[in-house]
Design a protein around this motif. Structure first.
Motif, short mmCIF file in Angstrom:
data_model
loop_
_atom_site.label_atom_id
_atom_site.label_comp_id
_atom_site.label_asym_id
_atom_site.label_seq_id
_atom_site.Cartn_x
_atom_site.Cartn_y
_atom_site.Cartn_z
N VAL A 47 59.03 24.42 43.00
CA VAL A 47 57.71 24.28 42.38
C VAL A 47 56.74 25.24 43.07
CG1 VAL A 47 55.77 22.74 41.92
CG2 VAL A 47 58.11 21.88 41.75
N GLU A 48 56.19 26.17 42.32
CA GLU A 48 55.22 27.12 42.84
C GLU A 48 53.84 26.78 42.29
OE1 GLU A 48 56.18 31.27 42.46
OE2 GLU A 48 58.33 30.83 42.31
N ILE A 49 52.86 26.69 43.16
CA ILE A 49 51.46 26.53 42.75
C ILE A 49 50.79 27.89 42.90
CG2 ILE A 49 49.31 25.29 43.09
CD1 ILE A 49 51.54 23.47 42.24
N ILE A 50 50.36 28.46 41.78
CA ILE A 50 49.83 29.82 41.76
C ILE A 50 48.32 29.79 41.63
CG2 ILE A 50 49.84 32.01 40.50
CD1 ILE A 50 52.64 31.26 39.48
N PRO A 51 47.58 30.39 42.55
CA PRO A 51 46.12 30.48 42.38
C PRO A 51 45.78 31.48 41.29
CG PRO A 51 46.79 31.65 44.37
CD PRO A 51 48.03 30.98 43.83
N GLY A 52 44.87 31.08 40.40
CA GLY A 52 44.49 31.95 39.28
C GLY A 52 43.02 32.29 39.30
N PRO A 53 42.44 32.54 38.13
CA PRO A 53 41.04 33.01 38.04
C PRO A 53 40.04 31.88 38.23
CG PRO A 53 41.99 32.85 35.85
CD PRO A 53 43.11 32.56 36.81
N GLY A 54 39.92 31.39 39.46
CA GLY A 54 39.06 30.25 39.73
C GLY A 54 37.87 30.54 40.62
N CYS A 55 37.52 31.81 40.78
CA CYS A 55 36.45 32.18 41.71
C CYS A 55 35.46 33.10 41.01
CB CYS A 55 37.05 32.87 42.94
SG CYS A 55 35.83 33.63 44.03
N PRO A 56 34.27 32.61 40.65
CA PRO A 56 33.31 33.47 39.94
C PRO A 56 32.81 34.64 40.78
CG PRO A 56 32.30 31.37 40.52
CD PRO A 56 33.77 31.23 40.80
N VAL A 57 32.69 34.44 42.08
CA VAL A 57 32.27 35.52 42.95
C VAL A 57 33.30 36.66 42.93
CG1 VAL A 57 31.87 36.16 45.37
CG2 VAL A 57 30.89 34.05 44.45
N CYS A 58 34.57 36.30 42.84
CA CYS A 58 35.65 37.29 42.88
C CYS A 58 35.67 38.18 41.65
CB CYS A 58 36.99 36.60 43.03
SG CYS A 58 37.13 35.54 44.49
N VAL A 59 35.21 37.67 40.52
CA VAL A 59 35.29 38.43 39.27
C VAL A 59 33.94 38.97 38.84
CG1 VAL A 59 37.30 37.12 38.53
CG2 VAL A 59 35.03 36.38 37.79
N CYS A 60 32.89 38.72 39.62
CA CYS A 60 31.57 39.24 39.28
C CYS A 60 31.64 40.77 39.20
CB CYS A 60 30.56 38.81 40.34
SG CYS A 60 28.89 39.44 40.06
N VAL A 322 43.73 37.34 41.36
CA VAL A 322 42.96 36.54 40.41
C VAL A 322 43.79 36.22 39.17
CG1 VAL A 322 41.03 36.65 38.79
CG2 VAL A 322 40.69 37.28 41.19
N LEU A 323 44.61 37.15 38.72
CA LEU A 323 45.42 36.96 37.53
C LEU A 323 46.73 36.23 37.81
CD1 LEU A 323 44.89 40.43 35.80
CD2 LEU A 323 43.83 38.24 35.21
N GLY A 324 46.96 35.85 39.06
CA GLY A 324 48.17 35.12 39.40
C GLY A 324 49.42 35.97 39.41
N LYS A 325 49.27 37.28 39.52
CA LYS A 325 50.43 38.17 39.52
C LYS A 325 51.06 38.30 40.90
CE LYS A 325 48.93 40.91 35.54
NZ LYS A 325 48.61 42.27 35.04
N ILE A 326 50.25 38.13 41.95
CA ILE A 326 50.77 38.15 43.31
C ILE A 326 50.07 37.05 44.10
CG2 ILE A 326 51.27 40.63 43.28
CD1 ILE A 326 48.77 41.02 45.05
N TYR A 327 50.69 36.63 45.20
CA TYR A 327 50.03 35.71 46.12
C TYR A 327 49.09 36.50 47.03
CZ TYR A 327 53.20 31.96 44.74
OH TYR A 327 53.87 31.00 44.02
N PRO A 328 48.07 35.84 47.56
CA PRO A 328 47.10 36.57 48.39
C PRO A 328 47.72 37.38 49.52
CG PRO A 328 46.24 34.41 47.85
CD PRO A 328 47.65 34.43 47.34
N ASP A 329 48.71 36.81 50.21
CA ASP A 329 49.26 37.52 51.36
C ASP A 329 50.17 38.68 50.96
OD1 ASP A 329 51.23 35.86 50.38
OD2 ASP A 329 51.90 35.14 52.35
N HIS A 330 50.32 38.92 49.65
CA HIS A 330 51.06 40.10 49.19
C HIS A 330 50.13 41.28 48.92
CE1 HIS A 330 54.67 37.49 47.67
NE2 HIS A 330 54.51 37.47 48.98
#
Length: 373
Positions: A47-60, A322-330
């Motif tokens: 089971v992978e939990i993927i962070p997606g587009p959940g940060c408005p500051v990040c996409v401003c 943001v798009l869930g294509k890679i994990y942050p540490d990648h």
């Protein structure tokens, strides 16, 4: 009797899961709970939990940040913004002012605030000065901004609006050739305002399991169990695992205020591009409070543009995160050139940014951990 997080984990462990299941969350609050509670370490390995587009500051959009900096430096305004926005860097050469925090250091009157009510208070306390509120956020924080406009704000208060809608981005991801997730955890706070029904397209059009989640480990695990069970049983529906807050239809009053004060428009997302019907614009009836009309940016000289305008910084992979294509540490810069002390990409700035959350929860390689950050 409420079900505890441990009980939900036991129920998940009993499911005959497939070899790999990718579940995306689209909320910085969800990602923070997942990381801080260590949920990835206790869920089944497939089971992978993927962070997606959940940060408005990040996409401003980077252009909005640049405009806010120029307003603060060139027009003598009091520039207000939610605290995270002050440190987000724009794409400008070293030596130039690259963030609102640096603009404040250069003498601009830049102030962090926590709510639109504070913006009104600052404007009333400074009637002789123009006050610009740089308002970036998703529906949850945009609804109070709409309420502020509808409540006869001071004439010297202007908005530099950079508001975005969450569901159109998920729709874009699902309509791509290779969606990066098999199930969705819908954001509880957005659903509380807009209604869970806004996420029905995930199930109805794309046959992807979905569940609305709250912000505690037990609520997130309840939603995780729901979508995993849907996958195992071969059925899809939108489950509300946050009924304490999310009601059918959401908050009609807040929705009416958004419709009265703002228009839905196609909007830019930093590093991603234009997403249809994914943003808000100040309505014509409130044009007198639109900072873009009151303080138009100077036209660019013929034949010249700002280098890398609108893009992520060189080497930054925040858009992929943001798009869930890679994990942050990648990300190529994660923990090397980019840390919370010296952020390069926006995802390392905000408390809702996936990179910042992962770093704070100590998702670091042994080599990077030795740096002492």
């Amino acid at each position: 009797m409420s079900v505890t997080a441990l009980q939900w984990l036991n129920e998940i462990a009993r499911l005959p899961l497939p070899d790999r299941v990718r579940i995306m969350n689209v909320c910085g609050g969800h990602e923070r709970t997942v990381a801080m509670a260590g949920l990835r370490t206790v869920l089944p390995p497939q089971v992978e939990i993927i962070p997606g587009p959940g940060c408005p500051v990040c996409v401003c959009p980077e252009q909005d940040i640049h405009d806010a900096i120029r307003l603060a430096l060139d027009h003598g305004v009091i520039l207000l913004a939610f605290g995270d926005m002050l440190r987000v860097p724009g794409n400008l050469p070293k030596g130039e002012v690259r963030s609102l925090e640096q603009a404040r250091g250069a003498g601009a009157d830049v102030r962090p605030i926590a709510s639109p009510l504070e913006a009104v208070a600052v404007a009333r306390a400074n009637p002789a000065r123009p006050v610009v509120f740089f308002a970036a956020g998703f529906e949850t924080t945009t609804a109070p901004v709409a309420a502020m406009l509808l409540d006869a704000p001071p004439a010297n208060l202007f908005l530099l609006l950079s508001a975005r809608r969450t569901s159109p981005t998920v729709a874009m991801l699902l309509e791509s050739e290779r969606p990066s997730f098999d199930a969705l955890l819908a954001p509880g706070h957005v659903c509380a305002v807009m209604g869970q029904e806004e996420w029905g397209f995930v199930v109805d059009r794309h046959a992807v399991p979905a569940a609305v989640a709250g912000f505690t480990p037990d609520s997130l695990l309840a939603a995780t169990y729901s979508v995993l069970r849907q996958i195992v049983e071969g059925r899809c529906f939108l489950d509300n695992c946050y009924p304490q807050v999310v009601q059918a239809g959401g908050n009609p009053f807040a929705q009416r205020q958004l419709l009265q004060a703002m228009d839905v428009i196609d909007a830019q997302w930093r590093g991603i591009g234009t997403i249809p019907k994914s943003g808000y614009r100040i309505g014509q009836a409130f044009a007198a409070h639109d900072a873009r009309l009151r303080f138009p940016t100077a036209p660019t000289a013929a034949g010249t543009t700002r280098p890398r305008a609108g893009q992520m910084p060189p080497g930054c992979d925040c858009a992929k995160v943001v798009l869930g294509k890679i994990y942050p540490d990648h990300c190529r810069l994660y923990g090397r050139a980019c840390t919370p002390r010296a952020p390069i990409g926006p995802c390392m700035v905000s408390d809702e940014g996936a990179c910042r959350i992962w770093w704070t929860s100590r998702a670091r390689s042994p080599v990077l951990a030795a740096s002492g950050e």
